[in-house]
Design a protein around this motif. Structure first.
Motif, mmCIF file in Angstrom:
data_model
loop_
_atom_site.group_PDB
_atom_site.id
_atom_site.type_symbol
_atom_site.label_atom_id
_atom_site.label_comp_id
_atom_site.label_asym_id
_atom_site.label_seq_id
_atom_site.Cartn_x
_atom_site.Cartn_y
_atom_site.Cartn_z
ATOM 1 N N VAL A 97 0.839 -1.205 0.000
ATOM 2 C CA VAL A 97 0.000 0.000 0.000
ATOM 3 C C VAL A 97 0.866 1.244 0.000
ATOM 4 C CG1 VAL A 97 -1.724 1.276 1.317
ATOM 5 C CG2 VAL A 97 -1.940 -1.188 1.058
ATOM 6 N N GLY A 98 1.965 1.221 0.796
ATOM 7 C CA GLY A 98 2.867 2.367 0.828
ATOM 8 C C GLY A 98 3.452 2.660 -0.543
ATOM 9 N N ALA A 99 3.901 1.611 -1.242
ATOM 10 C CA ALA A 99 4.512 1.812 -2.562
ATOM 11 C C ALA A 99 3.492 2.372 -3.550
ATOM 12 C CB ALA A 99 5.078 0.490 -3.076
ATOM 13 N N LEU A 100 2.279 1.832 -3.526
ATOM 14 C CA LEU A 100 1.280 2.291 -4.496
ATOM 15 C C LEU A 100 0.858 3.727 -4.211
ATOM 16 C CD1 LEU A 100 -0.890 -0.876 -5.127
ATOM 17 C CD2 LEU A 100 0.941 0.070 -6.493
ATOM 18 N N LEU A 101 0.680 4.071 -2.941
ATOM 19 C CA LEU A 101 0.303 5.452 -2.619
ATOM 20 C C LEU A 101 1.423 6.410 -2.999
ATOM 21 C CD1 LEU A 101 -1.558 5.110 0.796
ATOM 22 C CD2 LEU A 101 -2.524 5.446 -1.463
ATOM 23 N N ALA A 102 2.683 5.959 -2.788
ATOM 24 C CA ALA A 102 3.812 6.820 -3.123
ATOM 25 C C ALA A 102 3.869 7.086 -4.624
ATOM 26 C CB ALA A 102 5.112 6.174 -2.653
ATOM 27 N N PHE A 130 -3.264 6.368 -17.601
ATOM 28 C CA PHE A 130 -4.561 6.446 -18.284
ATOM 29 C C PHE A 130 -5.511 7.378 -17.534
ATOM 30 C CE2 PHE A 130 -8.867 4.538 -18.035
ATOM 31 C CZ PHE A 130 -9.328 4.970 -19.271
ATOM 32 N N VAL A 131 -5.594 7.204 -16.211
ATOM 33 C CA VAL A 131 -6.515 8.043 -15.437
ATOM 34 C C VAL A 131 -6.044 9.498 -15.437
ATOM 35 C CG1 VAL A 131 -7.576 8.398 -13.185
ATOM 36 C CG2 VAL A 131 -7.270 6.101 -14.042
ATOM 37 N N ALA A 132 -4.712 9.699 -15.388
ATOM 38 C CA ALA A 132 -4.189 11.068 -15.443
ATOM 39 C C ALA A 132 -4.568 11.720 -16.770
ATOM 40 C CB ALA A 132 -2.674 11.053 -15.273
ATOM 41 N N ALA A 133 -4.548 10.924 -17.850
ATOM 42 C CA ALA A 133 -4.956 11.462 -19.149
ATOM 43 C C ALA A 133 -6.442 11.811 -19.151
ATOM 44 C CB ALA A 133 -4.655 10.440 -20.252
ATOM 45 N N LEU A 134 -7.247 10.986 -18.464
ATOM 46 C CA LEU A 134 -8.696 11.255 -18.389
ATOM 47 C C LEU A 134 -8.971 12.569 -17.679
ATOM 48 C CD1 LEU A 134 -10.628 8.022 -17.338
ATOM 49 C CD2 LEU A 134 -10.792 9.238 -19.479
ATOM 50 N N THR A 135 -8.195 12.863 -16.650
ATOM 51 C CA THR A 135 -8.506 13.993 -15.782
ATOM 52 C C THR A 135 -7.605 15.195 -16.042
ATOM 53 O OG1 THR A 135 -7.042 13.078 -14.102
ATOM 54 C CG2 THR A 135 -9.354 12.523 -13.907
ATOM 55 N N VAL A 136 -6.880 15.193 -17.178
ATOM 56 C CA VAL A 136 -5.825 16.194 -17.353
ATOM 57 C C VAL A 136 -6.352 17.627 -17.360
ATOM 58 C CG1 VAL A 136 -5.811 16.035 -19.869
ATOM 59 C CG2 VAL A 136 -3.795 16.829 -18.696
ATOM 60 N N VAL A 177 -9.228 8.508 -6.543
ATOM 61 C CA VAL A 177 -10.524 7.825 -6.435
ATOM 62 C C VAL A 177 -10.747 6.918 -7.645
ATOM 63 C CG1 VAL A 177 -13.005 8.181 -6.271
ATOM 64 C CG2 VAL A 177 -11.454 9.739 -5.106
ATOM 65 N N LEU A 178 -10.307 7.374 -8.813
ATOM 66 C CA LEU A 178 -10.495 6.557 -10.014
ATOM 67 C C LEU A 178 -9.428 5.477 -10.136
ATOM 68 C CD1 LEU A 178 -11.400 9.294 -12.663
ATOM 69 C CD2 LEU A 178 -12.919 7.833 -11.354
ATOM 70 N N VAL A 179 -8.229 5.754 -9.648
ATOM 71 C CA VAL A 179 -7.137 4.781 -9.802
ATOM 72 C C VAL A 179 -7.312 3.608 -8.843
ATOM 73 C CG1 VAL A 179 -4.672 4.412 -9.481
ATOM 74 C CG2 VAL A 179 -5.450 6.427 -10.685
ATOM 75 N N LEU A 180 -7.717 3.910 -7.596
ATOM 76 C CA LEU A 180 -7.667 2.860 -6.575
ATOM 77 C C LEU A 180 -8.492 1.613 -6.919
ATOM 78 C CD1 LEU A 180 -7.315 4.984 -3.352
ATOM 79 C CD2 LEU A 180 -5.603 3.609 -4.513
ATOM 80 N N PRO A 181 -9.769 1.743 -7.375
ATOM 81 C CA PRO A 181 -10.457 0.490 -7.711
ATOM 82 C C PRO A 181 -9.780 -0.284 -8.833
ATOM 83 C CG PRO A 181 -11.761 2.377 -8.410
ATOM 84 C CD PRO A 181 -10.671 2.895 -7.528
ATOM 85 N N LEU A 182 -9.127 0.426 -9.750
ATOM 86 C CA LEU A 182 -8.499 -0.269 -10.874
ATOM 87 C C LEU A 182 -7.242 -1.031 -10.448
ATOM 88 C CD1 LEU A 182 -8.876 2.438 -13.674
ATOM 89 C CD2 LEU A 182 -10.213 0.368 -13.395
ATOM 90 N N LEU A 231 -18.764 -1.410 -7.660
ATOM 91 C CA LEU A 231 -19.412 -0.214 -7.094
ATOM 92 C C LEU A 231 -18.498 1.001 -7.251
ATOM 93 C CD1 LEU A 231 -21.676 1.131 -5.429
ATOM 94 C CD2 LEU A 231 -20.452 0.461 -3.379
ATOM 95 N N PHE A 232 -17.202 0.817 -6.945
ATOM 96 C CA PHE A 232 -16.251 1.933 -7.086
ATOM 97 C C PHE A 232 -16.182 2.406 -8.531
ATOM 98 C CE2 PHE A 232 -13.775 0.264 -3.205
ATOM 99 C CZ PHE A 232 -14.598 0.984 -2.367
ATOM 100 N N LEU A 233 -16.258 1.450 -9.469
ATOM 101 C CA LEU A 233 -16.176 1.831 -10.880
ATOM 102 C C LEU A 233 -17.386 2.676 -11.275
ATOM 103 C CD1 LEU A 233 -14.894 -1.508 -12.407
ATOM 104 C CD2 LEU A 233 -13.697 0.670 -12.394
ATOM 105 N N TYR A 234 -18.574 2.236 -10.828
ATOM 106 C CA TYR A 234 -19.787 3.024 -11.106
ATOM 107 C C TYR A 234 -19.647 4.424 -10.515
ATOM 108 C CZ TYR A 234 -23.013 -0.585 -12.885
ATOM 109 O OH TYR A 234 -23.663 -1.514 -13.626
ATOM 110 N N LEU A 235 -19.200 4.485 -9.250
ATOM 111 C CA LEU A 235 -19.076 5.788 -8.600
ATOM 112 C C LEU A 235 -18.015 6.627 -9.293
ATOM 113 C CD1 LEU A 235 -19.405 4.755 -4.850
ATOM 114 C CD2 LEU A 235 -21.120 5.794 -6.326
ATOM 115 N N GLY A 236 -16.957 5.973 -9.813
ATOM 116 C CA GLY A 236 -15.934 6.686 -10.559
ATOM 117 C C GLY A 236 -16.516 7.335 -11.802
ATOM 118 N N VAL A 237 -17.381 6.593 -12.513
ATOM 119 C CA VAL A 237 -18.013 7.155 -13.710
ATOM 120 C C VAL A 237 -18.896 8.341 -13.323
ATOM 121 C CG1 VAL A 237 -19.654 6.685 -15.570
ATOM 122 C CG2 VAL A 237 -17.901 5.015 -15.023
#
Lengths: 200, 221, 253, 49
Positions: B57-62, B147-153, B164-169, C137-143
């Motif tokens: 978790v530390g590495a990914l958050l960093a 990819f997410v950074a490109a989405l939110t640029v 928020v978008l990266v963590l579930p992925l 659920l997180f993916l839906y909320l992300g969208v």
């Protein structure tokens, strides 16, 4: 500088190679199987570390449940190939009974799996009690299918498992020649598992 | 091809100039791990048990820290728009940028993991699955995060949305990465989760640069 | 093949009229089926041989879980159409699906927890099926969140489409998690080869509930897509006409 | 309805809790788009005049 056509060819080639490698690694992983819990076969075939906390899944063997002082209970868990004695001190879930599939969390201590949590794993069959009574010894009850060994993939432990006397056959009556896993793949485990039936 | 080499060289040169930028993730990683060390009682055996999760978790958050800058600085100085109109393949450019991100903020974390693991009282026998897992898992984060950074640029609140978008992925990456360490700690085979990580890595390397390029084009239309 | 019907339906005003005519049918039929399903599930169906009355949670859990996956697939398909053909209608449907899908994913998780406590003995376990559904659920909320962060709705919808497509990898993981891995969650009862493992007297309310929930979601998605169309096409003539036409009926329907 | 029905064999909390949660979600899915529509139509008419 590449031409436009060459560029497209390179892109398609990269895509194909990447997806092929994905598939190769993915299938290799699936052949080795990943799981939420291990089966008695997995644990008996491996040198599990003493302090390792594991989840152990299997069917409670018929006639093996012995209640001790207070809430202590001893029983044997089996995956239709091998079995392990389990000791648990605590409140059992409502569904706990002989023949039921359960998942216990705990550690191996001197050949006994000492559990500190026992969860019941109900199967996917739904029927009224009257129907269940008439089906008591027929197929479809207490299938071993949900408990597939993670290590049963390699041929060596499987042959040991079949010849092993640690699985009491009397309690785990299976149709001829179907004990054990026909194939390393998941499908084989499911098909074979469905034929192994524990009468309760 | 030479344009891509130039892009890669530019990424590294920029990073060398902005040293605080790429020193942040390893520093953050060290701080998180030491805070865990301070937070529990001395030589707590529980700490070793939690070490795989803490390190992962530390590495990914960093690595997440530096993701937002991946396209933002290029957007600010106009490099990104130049890339969009240049004849160079945007997909390859995205690939190069994500790769540079991993080299600068992922690889140092992989190298740091072993000494930090020792600080947590982590059995040295388990270092191999940990380091191999991190080596496979951190590039996944660079590509998924790219990819997410490109989405939110172009977004004013992109910085808050990104994690928020990266963590579930990246949940599967954490599950298999920490799972590999745990499995080998219990004397069981650790190769299956590592193969899974390799599969996820191959998939992200192949597919996500395309989608990230599409996201960048979308943001600038 | 003649595609004119498709193009006609895909034009915003004709889709709006189509939705206006059929959404009440989706809602009405859905309600009827759901009433039948809940009555059948709570009163008529016999208790299960193993789980007794607790098994009745199946009548809300399984439909919610089924639509959570189906809606995600529909959302990803809309995302692909949005990106490839830039169809405005697909953008609206994509954005409309996300909150509906999120709500039913949350319901599936919640009812699953309420089912797990009495039957398994724990509200939550980090099992493959449960974890993957939580990721869904997180993916839906992300969208939903990504869509809200953009000013331009068309850019937002395309970004959401990309995210939905990437997240679609999770759908087979949710569905096959109980087959691929040893899990505490049960295997599939109805979606499997061969005979479903459920007695007919318990099965029919489940099927009615599934169909009713799909229709209910259809209603919600149509209505939300209508809202999106009104917002995106505001200022056009058909919206002005529709606005005055609907303003009188807005309170009743 | 008999008391036995409401007891659900001792699982009342879980069964009725699930159905109550479901009821909230189903109703929300109808009410939320409807309220939004009313707001949109209201704003459309405002900008018209």
């Amino acid at each position: 500088m590449m031409s436009k056509r060459q560029k497209r060819m390179a892109a398609v080639a990269a895509l194909v190679v990447g997806l092929a490698l994905t598939a190769v690694f993915g299938f290799t992983a699936f052949r080795k199987n990943m799981m939420y819990f291990y089966t008695p076969t997995d644990i008996l075939d491996h040198q599990v570390a003493d302090d390792a906390r594991l989840r152990l899944g299997g069917l409670v063997m018929v006639g093996s449940v012995k209640r001790g002082d207070g809430l202590q209970v001893d029983f044997t868990l089996s995956d239709c190939e091998k079995s392990l004695p389990v000791r648990y001190d605590g409140i059992l879930p409502d569904l706990f009974k002989e023949g039921q599939g359960i998942v216990a969390t705990g550690t191996m201590q001197n050949g006994v799996f000492v559990a500190d949590e026992v969860l019941a794993k109900h199967d996917e069959n739904y029927m009224p009690p009257e129907l269940a009574k008439s089906l008591k010894t027929a197929d479809g009850k207490h299938s071993c299918a949900p408990f597939k060994s993670a290590t049963g993939v390699s041929p060596a432990p499987r042959s040991q498992a079949v010849s092993s006397s640690s699985a009491p056959r009397s309690a785990l009556r299976a149709r001829e020649g179907t004990v054990g896993r026909a194939d390393g793949d998941v499908k084989g485990g499911v098909i074979v598992g469905r034929d192994a039936v524990v009468p309760s | 091809m030479s344009a891509l080499v130039a892009l890669f060289a530019r990424e590294l040169k920029l990073a060398a100039r902005a040293r605080t930028e790429w020193l942040m993730p390893p520093l953050f990683f060290v701080i998180v791990v030491t805070l865990f060390g301070f937070g529990v009682r001395p030589n707590d055996p529980q700490l070793a048990a939690f070490a795989p999760a803490i390190l992962w978790v530390g590495a990914l958050l960093a690595a997440l820290l530096s993701l937002e800058r991946l396209y933002r600085s290029d957007q600010e100085d106009g490099t990104l728009e130049q890339l969009l109109v240049s004849p160079t393949s945007l997909t390859f450019a995205v690939f190069i940028k994500s790769l540079a991100h991993w080299l600068l903020s992922g690889l140092p974390l992989v190298l740091l993991a072993a000494p930090l693991a020792a600080m947590l009282g982590f059995p040295s026998a388990l270092l191999t699955p940990l380091v191999v897992g991190l080596a496979l898992g951190t590039p996944c984060l660079s590509f998924i995060g790219g990819f997410v950074a490109a989405l939110t640029v172009g977004l004013p609140r992109g910085g808050a949305l990104l994690p928020v978008l990266v963590l579930p992925l990246i949940v599967p990456v954490v599950i298999f990465g920490a799972g590999a360490v745990r499995a080998s700690g219990q004397g069981l085979d650790a190769s299956a989760p590592l193969y899974f990580l390799a599969a996820i890595l191959m998939f992200t390397l192949t597919v996500l640069p395309w989608l990230a390029a599409a996201a960048l084009r979308n943001a600038f239309e | 093949m003649n595609w004119t019907w498709f193009h006609r339906l895909a034009s915003p005003p004709s889709f709006f009229r189509f939705a206006e005519r059929f959404a009440p049918w989706f809602g009405g039929l859905g309600l009827l089926l759901l009433l039948v399903a809940w009555y059948g599930g709570l009163v008529l169906a016999p208790a299960d041989y193993q789980q007794k009355d607790a098994f009745r949670i199946i009548y809300v859990h399984v439909p919610a879980a089924a639509v959570s996956l189906s809606l995600y697939i529909a959302m990803a398909v809309c995302g692909a159409i949005t990106l490839i053909w830039r169809m405005k209608l697909a953008e609206c449907v994509l954005v409309a699906i996300a909150p509906v899908g999120a709500s039913f994913t949350a319901l599936a998780l919640l009812t699953g927890m309420l089912w797990g406590k009495p039957m398994w003995g724990a509200y939550w376990v980090w099992d493959a099926r449960l974890t993957a559904e939580l990721v869904l659920l997180f993916l839906y909320l992300g969208v939903v969140g990504l869509n809200g962060a953009f000013d331009d709705p068309r850019t937002a919808a395309r970004a959401c489409g990309l995210l939905a497509i990437v997240g679609a990898v999770n759908v087979p993981i949710v569905h096959y998690s109980v087959v691929w891995w040893n899990s505490l969650h049960q295997g599939s009862t109805i979606l499997k080869f061969g005979k479903p493992n459920i007695s007919a007297s318990m099965a029919w309310p489940l099927y009615a509930g599934l169909l009713g929930t799909y229709l209910w979601c259809g209603y919600a998605v149509l209505r939300r897509a209508q809202n999106e169309l009104l917002l995106r096409e505001r200022g056009t003539r058909w919206v002005r006409e529709m606005g005055t036409e609907l303003a009188g009926t807005a309170d009743v329907c | 309805m008999s008391a036995e029905f409401w007891e659900m064999g001792g699982y009342a909390v879980y069964v009725w809790g699930s159905f109550a949660a479901a009821l909230i979600i189903y109703v929300w899915n109808v009410v939320a788009p409807r309220r939004r529509r009313r707001a949109i139509l209201g704003s459309l008419l405002e900008t018209d005049e």
